[in-house]
Scaffold this active site. Structure first.
Site, mmCIF file in Angstrom:
data_model
loop_
_atom_site.group_PDB
_atom_site.id
_atom_site.type_symbol
_atom_site.label_atom_id
_atom_site.label_comp_id
_atom_site.label_asym_id
_atom_site.label_seq_id
_atom_site.Cartn_x
_atom_site.Cartn_y
_atom_site.Cartn_z
ATOM 1 N N TYR A 1 9.140 2.780 4.465
ATOM 2 C CA TYR A 1 10.417 2.413 5.073
ATOM 3 C C TYR A 1 11.603 3.085 4.390
ATOM 4 O O TYR A 1 12.679 3.196 4.981
ATOM 5 C CB TYR A 1 10.619 0.899 5.025
ATOM 6 C CG TYR A 1 9.693 0.110 5.925
ATOM 7 C CD1 TYR A 1 8.902 0.742 6.875
ATOM 8 C CD2 TYR A 1 9.607 -1.256 5.821
ATOM 9 C CE1 TYR A 1 8.056 0.029 7.690
ATOM 10 C CE2 TYR A 1 8.762 -1.998 6.642
ATOM 11 C CZ TYR A 1 7.987 -1.345 7.578
ATOM 12 O OH TYR A 1 7.153 -2.059 8.390
ATOM 13 N N LYS B 1 -4.988 1.016 1.411
ATOM 14 C CA LYS B 1 -5.813 1.880 2.251
ATOM 15 C C LYS B 1 -6.277 3.063 1.409
ATOM 16 O O LYS B 1 -6.080 4.232 1.738
ATOM 17 C CB LYS B 1 -5.011 2.354 3.467
ATOM 18 C CG LYS B 1 -5.855 2.981 4.575
ATOM 19 C CD LYS B 1 -6.903 2.066 5.152
ATOM 20 C CE LYS B 1 -7.647 2.752 6.292
ATOM 21 N NZ LYS B 1 -8.821 1.977 6.744
ATOM 22 N N ASP C 1 -7.228 -2.887 6.908
ATOM 23 C CA ASP C 1 -7.831 -3.236 8.191
ATOM 24 C C ASP C 1 -8.798 -4.410 8.042
ATOM 25 O O ASP C 1 -8.846 -5.306 8.888
ATOM 26 C CB ASP C 1 -8.519 -2.025 8.826
ATOM 27 C CG ASP C 1 -9.297 -1.186 7.837
ATOM 28 O OD1 ASP C 1 -9.267 -1.468 6.617
ATOM 29 O OD2 ASP C 1 -9.949 -0.222 8.276
ATOM 30 N N ASP D 1 4.557 -6.147 5.706
ATOM 31 C CA ASP D 1 5.314 -6.497 6.905
ATOM 32 C C ASP D 1 4.362 -6.982 7.993
ATOM 33 O O ASP D 1 4.585 -8.020 8.640
ATOM 34 C CB ASP D 1 6.099 -5.262 7.373
ATOM 35 C CG ASP D 1 7.132 -5.587 8.441
ATOM 36 O OD1 ASP D 1 7.230 -6.761 8.861
ATOM 37 O OD2 ASP D 1 7.836 -4.661 8.873
ATOM 38 N N ASP E 1 3.385 -11.205 8.937
ATOM 39 C CA ASP E 1 3.615 -11.685 10.301
ATOM 40 C C ASP E 1 2.332 -12.229 10.910
ATOM 41 O O ASP E 1 2.354 -13.242 11.627
ATOM 42 C CB ASP E 1 4.178 -10.569 11.176
ATOM 43 C CG ASP E 1 5.661 -10.323 10.949
ATOM 44 O OD1 ASP E 1 6.294 -11.149 10.256
ATOM 45 O OD2 ASP E 1 6.185 -9.317 11.440
#
Length: 360
Positions: free
Chosen positions: A142, A192, A224, A248, A252
């Protein structure tokens, strides 16, 4: 103890929920003999309307002088069409940066009293779920550079850069392990590393820091798989620590499976004990001013404030138990109301929690 809090009510239902949370904060401080001062400042759409900016300089100064910041919500359709750099949400991002808040703590809880609202099967929920996502907040893709949209060979290409330094990874990992020591002493680092070099560095450094916390059970998981495990078996997790992008998404997801977004608080912490505390839901302008909003996530954010910024664990637990007691008694705001429960408006729910704190 002297407690100084800056209240950023913001937009939509922000003033209502912050008002109720502030009542609970004052009641707890009165109960335990703390001196408190709380003052308001502008952020978001209301700040744009009054000053032309989503985060006025005066607000920054007032937040910096406070010991902690309590935020309601920002944004709404009224400001959807203005210039992107002046959107209300820019005020939230900017205050996090100004206060150097790099660690976002997002609890995801399913209380037994609210288990019917979860999207998960009852055999998965059991007697409740309580996990915490610790998200790195100021680095990663970001904020990485270079970034942009260019044109090459007649077509547009977009690009962003995921980048993390040893310092950024180390400080968020330490927050996760320190928090885990106060919970169930389990940390799962999510990355990852099978694909991304930055994740390989992340996994190596977090693994090294784990050696300094032999009392905390440590594991690593690919993002994942973590997304799948949150739905399949969320009770396996205590503290999840991960990067900005993955955090993020996973925070959520964790919030969504609870089925009661109006119950979930959050904390954003910096190097010192100063933090910004807010509910994770939005400004809900469609119900603003109608006494229909749920203040419990904001009230629970006050509990996080007392725990992390002021190290007042007893006071934090009193608020959390007060909220639980009100729910056990069957009171529900409209978002949680169902047959067999008692409907309560925003103000009444705040009054009920205040009374429960007083009687605790």
């Amino acid at each position: 103890m002297d407690i100084k809090v800056c209240l950023l009510e913001g937009d939509g239902i922000g003033p209502e929920i912050v008002g109720q949370a502030n009542k609970v904060l004052f009641e707890v401080c009165k109960k335990y003999g703390h001196q408190i001062s709380a003052y308001k400042a502008l952020i978001g759409g209301v700040a744009i309307d009054e000053t032309g900016q989503p985060l006025p300089e005066e607000t920054i100064e007032m937040c910096q002088k406070a010991d902690a910041v309590l935020l309601g919500a920002v944004g709404g359709p009224k400001w959807d069409e203005i210039e992107h750099s002046l959107r209300p949400e820019k005020g939230l991002l900017a205050i996090r940066k100004e206060l150097n808040l790099f660690a976002n703590l997002r609890p995801a809880m399913i209380l037994p009293e609210l288990s019917d609202h979860s999207y998960l099967r009852s055999d998965i929920i059991g007697d409740g779920i309580d996990l915490l996502v610790v998200r790195e907040l100021t680095g990663g893709i970001y904020f990485g550079s270079p970034r942009g949209i260019d044109r090459e060979q007649g077509q547009r290409i977009g690009y962003n850069t995921m980048i993390y330094s040893e310092e950024e990874i180390g400080r968020i990992a330490k927050v996760a392990f320190e928090v885990a020591r106060k919970r169930k002493k389990k940390v799962c680092s999510v990355d990852k590393a099978n694909v991304l070099e930055v994740s390989r560095l992340w996994r190596e450094l977090v693994g090294d820091i784990a050696l300094d916390y032999p009392d905390v059970q440590f594991s690593s998981m690919y993002v994942d798989n973590a997304a799948m495990q949150l739905v399949r078996d969320p009770k396996q997790f205590d503290v999840i620590v991960t990067s900005n992008l993955f955090g993020d998404i996973l925070s959520d997801e964790a919030a969504t499976i609870t089925g009661s977004i109006g119950m979930l608080p959050s904390a954003s912490l910096g190097i010192d004990q100063k933090g910004l505390y807010e509910p994770i839901h939005g400004s809900a302008p469609d119900i603003a001013g109608q006494n229909k909003s749920n203040p419990l996530a904001t009230i629970l954010s006050v509990a996080l404030m007392l725990r992390y910024s002021f190290l007042l664990e007893t006071e934090a637990q009193v608020i959390e138990q007060a909220v639980r007691n009100v729910l056990v008694q069957g009171y529900r705001t409209p978002d949680l109301f169902q047959e067999g429960t008692v409907l309560a408006g925003c103000q009444e729910m705040g009054d009920l929690v205040v009374r429960a704190v007083r009687e605790k």
